[in-house]
Scaffold this motif. Structure first.
Motif, PDB file in Angstrom:
ATOM      1  N   SER A  13       0.820  -1.213   0.000  1.00 28.52           N
ATOM      2  CA  SER A  13       0.000   0.000   0.000  1.00 28.52           C
ATOM      3  C   SER A  13       0.854   1.264   0.000  1.00 28.52           C
ATOM      4  O   SER A  13       0.625   2.189  -0.791  1.00 28.52           O
ATOM      5  CB  SER A  13      -0.914  -0.018   1.225  1.00 28.52           C
ATOM      6  N   ASN A  17       1.200   4.110  -2.973  1.00 31.10           N
ATOM      7  CA  ASN A  17       0.853   5.510  -2.723  1.00 31.10           C
ATOM      8  C   ASN A  17       2.001   6.454  -3.039  1.00 31.10           C
ATOM      9  O   ASN A  17       1.792   7.556  -3.550  1.00 31.10           O
ATOM     10  CB  ASN A  17       0.403   5.699  -1.278  1.00 31.10           C
ATOM     11  N   HIS A  61      -3.957   6.737 -11.458  1.00 31.37           N
ATOM     12  CA  HIS A  61      -4.201   7.904 -10.603  1.00 31.37           C
ATOM     13  C   HIS A  61      -4.834   9.032 -11.418  1.00 31.37           C
ATOM     14  O   HIS A  61      -5.798   9.663 -10.985  1.00 31.37           O
ATOM     15  CB  HIS A  61      -2.883   8.349  -9.972  1.00 31.37           C
TER      16      HIS A  61
END
Length: 133
Positions: A13, A17, A61
């Motif tokens: 994760s 990110n 994104h």
């Protein structure tokens, strides 16, 4: 869930990110360093794969495609879990890398001071700027 599996999940994760931030290049360097030490024969492969995954996450994104981002997180989680199985001793170094990604050569401090008086506009930006009138 054991400690290494939990760390792999957090790493998947966190890495995903950070792929869309300025910290990515420095983190990438740190991750490749881990692979070079633990599995030197796979360092070139992981380098190419990280670059491809980062491009995928950047596009996802931009398109707000959470399903692609989640798939990349799972992929990275599995890769990190495998790395940790090969050498559990790198767990602490991985934790440090994720908690405080190294500042790369692309990190910089920007300080701006602006004063404006009278009529007209003043625009200040730390990066790209678009003004539509």
């Amino acid at each position: 869930m054991n400690e290494l599996a939990e760390l792999a999940g957090i790493a998947g994760s966190t890495i995903t990110n950070l792929m869309v931030t300025d910290a990515w290049l420095a983190l990438r360097t740190g991750l490749i360093g881990l692979w070079q030490r633990v599995m030197p024969g796979q360092a070139d492969t992981i380098t190419a794969d990280l670059d491809a995954l980062q491009a995928t996450v950047t596009a996802a994104h931009a398109n707000r495609d959470q399903s692609v981002t989640e798939a990349v997180q799972q992929n990275l989680q599995q890769r990190i879990a495998w790395l940790l199985l090969q050498d559990p001793a790198v767990a602490e170094e991985l934790r440090q890398l994720l908690a405080d990604p190294p500042r790369g050569a692309h990190s910089r401090h920007i300080e701006q001071h602006v004063s404006h008086s009278g009529t007209g506009d003043a625009f200040v930006a730390g990066g790209d700027i678009t003004v539509n009138r």
